[in-house]
Scaffold this active site. Structure first.
Site, mmCIF file in Angstrom:
data_model
loop_
_atom_site.group_PDB
_atom_site.id
_atom_site.type_symbol
_atom_site.label_atom_id
_atom_site.label_comp_id
_atom_site.label_asym_id
_atom_site.label_seq_id
_atom_site.Cartn_x
_atom_site.Cartn_y
_atom_site.Cartn_z
ATOM 1 N N GLN A 143 61.595 -31.528 -29.777
ATOM 2 C CA GLN A 143 61.925 -30.491 -30.755
ATOM 3 C C GLN A 143 61.602 -29.139 -30.114
ATOM 4 O O GLN A 143 60.475 -28.654 -30.182
ATOM 5 C CB GLN A 143 61.123 -30.718 -32.042
ATOM 6 C CG GLN A 143 61.296 -32.126 -32.613
ATOM 7 C CD GLN A 143 62.643 -32.372 -33.293
ATOM 8 O OE1 GLN A 143 63.022 -31.644 -34.185
ATOM 9 N NE2 GLN A 143 63.364 -33.397 -32.865
ATOM 10 N N ARG A 149 59.034 -27.750 -36.814
ATOM 11 C CA ARG A 149 59.836 -26.903 -35.955
ATOM 12 C C ARG A 149 61.252 -27.471 -35.846
ATOM 13 O O ARG A 149 61.479 -28.665 -36.061
ATOM 14 C CB ARG A 149 59.198 -26.766 -34.580
ATOM 15 C CG ARG A 149 59.231 -28.020 -33.780
ATOM 16 C CD ARG A 149 58.257 -28.009 -32.580
ATOM 17 N NE ARG A 149 58.446 -26.901 -31.697
ATOM 18 C CZ ARG A 149 57.551 -25.901 -31.557
ATOM 19 N NH1 ARG A 149 56.419 -25.914 -32.249
ATOM 20 N NH2 ARG A 149 57.791 -24.929 -30.722
ATOM 21 N N ALA A 173 61.216 -30.067 -43.550
ATOM 22 C CA ALA A 173 61.612 -30.730 -42.304
ATOM 23 C C ALA A 173 62.282 -29.755 -41.338
ATOM 24 O O ALA A 173 62.512 -28.588 -41.654
ATOM 25 C CB ALA A 173 62.537 -31.890 -42.628
ATOM 26 N N HIS A 174 62.618 -30.258 -40.169
ATOM 27 C CA HIS A 174 63.195 -29.418 -39.123
ATOM 28 C C HIS A 174 64.550 -28.840 -39.537
ATOM 29 O O HIS A 174 65.337 -29.475 -40.216
ATOM 30 C CB HIS A 174 63.318 -30.144 -37.787
ATOM 31 C CG HIS A 174 64.014 -31.466 -37.806
ATOM 32 N ND1 HIS A 174 64.294 -32.147 -36.651
ATOM 33 C CD2 HIS A 174 64.466 -32.245 -38.819
ATOM 34 C CE1 HIS A 174 64.887 -33.275 -36.964
ATOM 35 N NE2 HIS A 174 65.001 -33.362 -38.245
ATOM 36 N N ASN A 175 64.743 -27.594 -39.106
ATOM 37 C CA ASN A 175 66.019 -26.895 -39.302
ATOM 38 C C ASN A 175 66.357 -26.583 -40.754
ATOM 39 O O ASN A 175 67.505 -26.282 -41.071
ATOM 40 C CB ASN A 175 67.167 -27.696 -38.653
ATOM 41 C CG ASN A 175 67.027 -27.744 -37.147
ATOM 42 O OD1 ASN A 175 66.280 -28.587 -36.623
ATOM 43 N ND2 ASN A 175 67.673 -26.835 -36.456
#
EC number: 2.3.1.191
Lengths: 315, 315, 315
Positions: free
Chosen positions: C187, C207, C228-230
């Site tokens: 990530q 991240r 969560a990511h994004n």
């Protein structure tokens, strides 16, 4: 600790001076362990026990096998709670061998390494991490900041534990005394995390009351997941964020638990099962490779049908 | 701080120089406290207040009792938010008396002990723990690694706080300004944890906006549980993993909340109530000793009947 | 890193020595980035990509635009996983410039400040906090104890991060290899937290895999929330306790998510939407200013009607 001394703390008459090394379940106890029977649905296990002694109500005393000493009492589980404290190690050791750290391992500032712990090579233990006494960590493992690994736990090689995660906190166990006081069952087991495991941030994995809570090789755990005492998470299983596994849940290999799904404990889930997000598993799942959803749990295709019925109801 | 100075910060005309020592609710305020009325359903409380002064809309100004000064404004809650900052203590104290630590207490490395804190005897405060300013901890209590206790909170004797738990973080409170900006309500209360309490890992217990969030004696809390500001968790209550209590929830004694259950806040639950796993409590429960389930909440026996109806629907 | 060297690690023939600086999506890649196509529903994006190169199955190789090099392979996502490691920065930097700390900023004991980090003025960084390498923090921001900010993340000014929260832990991403082994997608993105943001205790914000997970200005986040990511959390949004946002969820401005509500990811929620407590958002919400509830999600007024139908069913 001698059996007669233990019995004395409970005001139970006993003259056997067998050395007792720990507590365990009826089926798993050996000739140096003490066990208990509270719930009569385990009477068959009582007849098979190899324990040195068993805490048991009078009505079941005759079913205690030869070679096992019956410690007769009114409330075996409560008695177990009292003596569990006798077998609890110190919270922190002040004596003992220092930690052993492998080659090329980076220990950052503000890390606490407990007595007798062993850290493998090529690891990174980041600032603020707490590695308790007698912890073992394999090679190439990364422990992110502010992770806590309680004493006696094991983490394998090639694993990653993200920040704030707690491994080895006490399982949620206590006996009820008649006056409303709860007596702690000391959680004298540990947690064993395998190789190639990644655990997200701010998770909690409780240590076992007896023996080990187990996370097998290749498991992937997202953030804020709770795994209770004596669970086993089988090889390659995936636990998405905010999953909660109650005590003694057994996930076989490659089980997928969707976000916020949970189990009620003391149940087993077949290999390659998928539990959809929010699924609440209330019974064992024996057939492998199926998808389940809803609470109480049902097959996913049934759950879809239920949603169809609800849509119709709304028309 | 003088009332006229406080009023001045809000551009409200006021010539009284009464000393104001803090903020509080209408009913709990004393003659050195300031309060507010935003929601007209509390008008009866306004008539009973003993506060030195009250932030109030013009339409209710005539209902302010004699002896209480009316500070008339358009948005009392927003005004409260602005002045809550005036009463917020410093995040960290640089002056003040050092910490007092009792006999036989172990303070491990990398522990931070705040100014004016008092730790009892026979405690263990483990590495990475943060004990804020003016915190009190009783005797025989264990604080596991990386626990954070914010300033001014109290933890009793014979208690255990597991790793990563946060006690005394700010309650989730803010007022909406018309331009869409949120104005923080400083959370100037604290958390009081009683004796013989065990709190699991990575829990969060928010401090009160006024007064105290209270965890009474004998409570047992599992991992990843959230308790919002101004909750009271009654004696002997049990909160299983991932429970969430919204603000101002009152649990009376021996309430059991199953895993992932929650409350919507500003409600009260009768003694010896059991909420099943995932139950979502949306209203007060007044009758003691009953079991409830589902979301919205219903009696557990009704919930079972509902599952039967759903099963029939699917046939 | 040169493209031909990257291809070599995957046993793909390629003679281009273009410098590749990172990985990105089809649409966001520039002429120094590498991308991939796994799911054929993104074929249109493939035709528009400006990436230097793309990992692609043979069947789509002809759709790769001129100027982009096709790296043909059987499992593009798995190949991406393998090469993501090549672009991962070190977990901890041992070289590099020291941290820069602004005026009147308090750094308490036991804080770790990473190489190249920049902390603004009038900040308070409390004991046990971990500020990773190349982190930027604005002015007047408070970081409470035992917070972890992973490397390369940014936190704005006038923000508050409560104890135990983790910012920048790895998103939950991996590719499946046929033998059942999971290959980590490194990530390599970060987290950007805006100004005037307050984040509660023990939250986790992952991240991004590429680019950034974004928390915009004015956001308020309660305790134990997972992002969560994004994800992107739009300006002024409010996330109540125990909310879980799955990967790539986009909340537009002023979205309110009630306690324990969640999203399934890869969806977008319109401005001024309210999701009731426990709501499970399973699809994008395009119309602004509406209230939703239930799981699967439905309009709140429909959900109320459903509760009425259920009540009738029980009679």
């Amino acid at each position: 600790m001698k059996l007669n001394k233990i019995a004395e703390t409970l005001n139970i008459q006993c003259d056997k001076d067998i050395e007792i090394l720990g507590l365990n379940t009826l089926l798993d106890s050996n000739e140096n362990q003490l066990t208990f029977l509270e719930n009569k649905k385990y009477v068959n296990d009582l007849e098979k026990t190899k324990a040195a002694a068993v805490l048991v109500k009078e009505e079941f005393a005759l079913k205690v096998p030869k070679g096992t000493t019956a410690l007769v009492c009114d409330e075996p589980y409560l008695s177990l709670a009292y003596i569990s404290k006798l077998f609890a190690p110190k919270v922190v050791e002040t004596n003992g061998e220092d930690c052993i750290v492998g080659e090329n391992t980076t220990i950052m500032p503000n890390v606490y390494l407990g007595k007798g712990s062993i850290i493998g090579s090529n690891c990174t233990i980041m600032a603020g991490a707490f590695i308790g006494d007698n912890v073992t960590i394999g090679d190439n493992t990364i422990i992110y900041p502010n992770v806590t690994v309680y004493r006696d736990c094991k983490v394998g090689s090639d694993s990653i534990i993200h920040a704030g995660t707690v491994i080895g906190s006490d399982g949620f166990g206590f006996a009820n005394r008649k006056d409303g006081k709860y007596i702690k069952i000391y959680q004298n087991g540990n947690v064993i995390v395998g190789n190639d495991v990644e655990i997200g941030a701010n998770c909690t994995i409780d240590r076992a009351v007896f023996q080990s809570t187990i996370i097998e090789d290749g498991v992937r755990i997202d953030n804020l997941v709770h795994i209770a005492h004596n669970c086993k998470v089988g090889r390659g299983s995936i636990l998405v964020t905010q999953v909660g596994l109650s005590g003694s849940t057994i996930l076989n290999e490659y089980v997928v638990m969707g976000g916020q799904s949970a189990t009620t404990g003391h149940l087993e889930i077949a290999p390659f099962t998928t539990i959809s997000a929010r699924g609440g598993v209330t019974k064992s799942i024996t057939e492998p490779k199926k998808q389940w959803a809803g609470f109480p749990i049902m097959e996913h295709r049934i759950w879809l049908r239920l949603q169809g019925k609800i849509a119709k109801l709304l028309k």
